[in-house]
Design a protein around this motif. Sequence first.
Motif, PDB file in Angstrom:
ATOM      1  N   PHE A 178       0.847  -1.234   0.075  1.00  0.00           N
ATOM      2  CA  PHE A 178      -0.026   0.221  -0.020  1.00  0.00           C
ATOM      3  C   PHE A 178       0.782   1.306   0.058  1.00  0.00           C
ATOM      4  O   PHE A 178       0.480   2.349  -0.555  1.00  0.00           O
ATOM      5  CB  PHE A 178      -0.920  -0.048   0.939  1.00  0.00           C
ATOM      6  CG  PHE A 178      -2.110  -0.781   0.929  1.00  0.00           C
ATOM      7  CD1 PHE A 178      -3.326  -0.176   0.208  1.00  0.00           C
ATOM      8  CD2 PHE A 178      -2.492  -1.941   1.388  1.00  0.00           C
ATOM      9  CE1 PHE A 178      -4.346  -0.824  -0.132  1.00  0.00           C
ATOM     10  CE2 PHE A 178      -3.657  -2.553   1.360  1.00  0.00           C
ATOM     11  CZ  PHE A 178      -4.541  -2.203   0.410  1.00  0.00           C
TER      12      PHE A 178
ATOM     13  N   SER B  20      -1.313   2.089   4.950  1.00  0.00           N
ATOM     14  CA  SER B  20       0.064   1.346   5.160  1.00  0.00           C
ATOM     15  C   SER B  20       0.405   1.575   6.795  1.00  0.00           C
ATOM     16  O   SER B  20       0.933   0.728   7.588  1.00  0.00           O
ATOM     17  CB  SER B  20       1.010   1.845   4.106  1.00  0.00           C
ATOM     18  OG  SER B  20       2.303   1.422   4.451  1.00  0.00           O
TER      19      SER B  20
ATOM     20  N   THR C   8      -4.015   4.914   0.278  1.00  0.00           N
ATOM     21  CA  THR C   8      -3.043   3.980   0.486  1.00  0.00           C
ATOM     22  C   THR C   8      -1.922   4.200   1.470  1.00  0.00           C
ATOM     23  O   THR C   8      -1.419   3.439   2.217  1.00  0.00           O
ATOM     24  CB  THR C   8      -2.425   3.472  -1.020  1.00  0.00           C
ATOM     25  OG1 THR C   8      -1.528   4.654  -1.569  1.00  0.00           O
ATOM     26  CG2 THR C   8      -3.423   3.150  -2.327  1.00  0.00           C
TER      27      THR C   8
END
Length: 464
Positions: free
Chosen positions: A277, A439, A435
């Motif tokens: 990610f 993460s 993303t």
Amino acid sequence: MDITGTTAISEPGAGEIQVMETKSKRQPEEATPQSFKTYKRRFWILGIFSFLAFFQCLQWNLWGPLSESVDFAFDGFGSGTVAMIANWGTIMYLLFAYHTVRIMDKKGTRVAVLIIAVSVTVGTVLRAGALLINSDILFKVMCHIGAIVNGAVGPIVMISPPVIAAVWFPPNERTTATGCGQLINVLGNAGSYLQPLIVRSPTHATKEEIRSDIARLLYIYVGVSVVVLVSIALYFPAKPPTPPSVSSTKERIDVMGSATTLVRNSDFRLTVISMVFCVSVPAAWYTVLNFSLEEIEIGQDEAMGIGFLAVLCSTIFGILITRITDMLYGHLKVSLIILMSFDIAFFYWFFLLTWGCIEVTQWQVYVSIISGMSLNAATIPLFTELAVEFAYPCSELVVAAFFTFGMNVLGTVFLFLFMIPNIGYDWVTYALLATGSTSILLLVFVEENYRRTNVDKQACEKGQ
């Protein structure tokens, strides 16, 4: 350990090292006392591989920085074609990842790196050769085929750095070696943004002049690829005569055994997903950065400067971070969370610029993109080393294959979205923020375990 000489170290017995249970036929062998040595030639191995990785990446991002010029000079080279040619790299990774892992596991790094050099050379020859026949359709087809051939060896390029680092480098240089192999590969994007120095834009040249510029560039690439291929064929051994550390002598669990063991390791799974990610979308964004910049009225020539500086700074900053990490090892998780937090902050700044919340100025565009990309790139080797530590004594090949496979899946989805008619480019900044945030959230739940480093430390303590 003196990295320029030889140090005798007595390895711990097999019973002193806790190893994950597996059905693998190849178990780590019982250690015996032996000496370890590092060779200066390790820098040639890392250097020539890194340049090959750089050049392979440059060929992957060949047309993104030249989108205006190639679209003007050749019929059919719109944003969809440029994105699809870049996307072949991720598609071919998904198709060939397993096979390349098997090749490296059975044949070693010399054969694998030779395969990279041959494939990259074939790709450059196909593109350049198509220009000898005056056909836009043939040239476009050869560009696709060249991208397929170049992309087929992408898995070897991406999974090799931690393997080369483990085989050739001592513990206090491993993260730096991994970082050099990975980040100089990314530096190929910077090389691609220098191409407008050779290929002029439509505002400064006619169609025929641009076609001539592109031909000159492709012929140069053929020459470079042949020189690199010959250099590797002449000297690139699979491993040094004497290993550099205790952990490098340990027999790794085989490919299927490693895969089975790692799938059951929750910390490893979280680390891999977190890296996917974090890195996938920014890495794929490099190839289509021009289109996002067009939205804020920045053209190809200006995008060249931004793209080049972003990748150059990413490489320099990333290698600096890896060197610091080698000297202060044991804080990978905290380092990653700090890097990613600042990374998201700079991408949010760019988000505000693209949505008109802040007046667009040149310095803000440069700082937000370059800083965000640099911080993001610095996480790659740190994620890799953290995953390898969790996995030991599983194969570094399998570790790298897991996260690079995931990166290419998400990168492929990202680039395919550009082919949706009238989708625009505003959604890209949302993807960067979403993303990145995901993460960090995943990494918070990871518990650090430096299994491989502990093996080397125990051996050093026993040898003193």
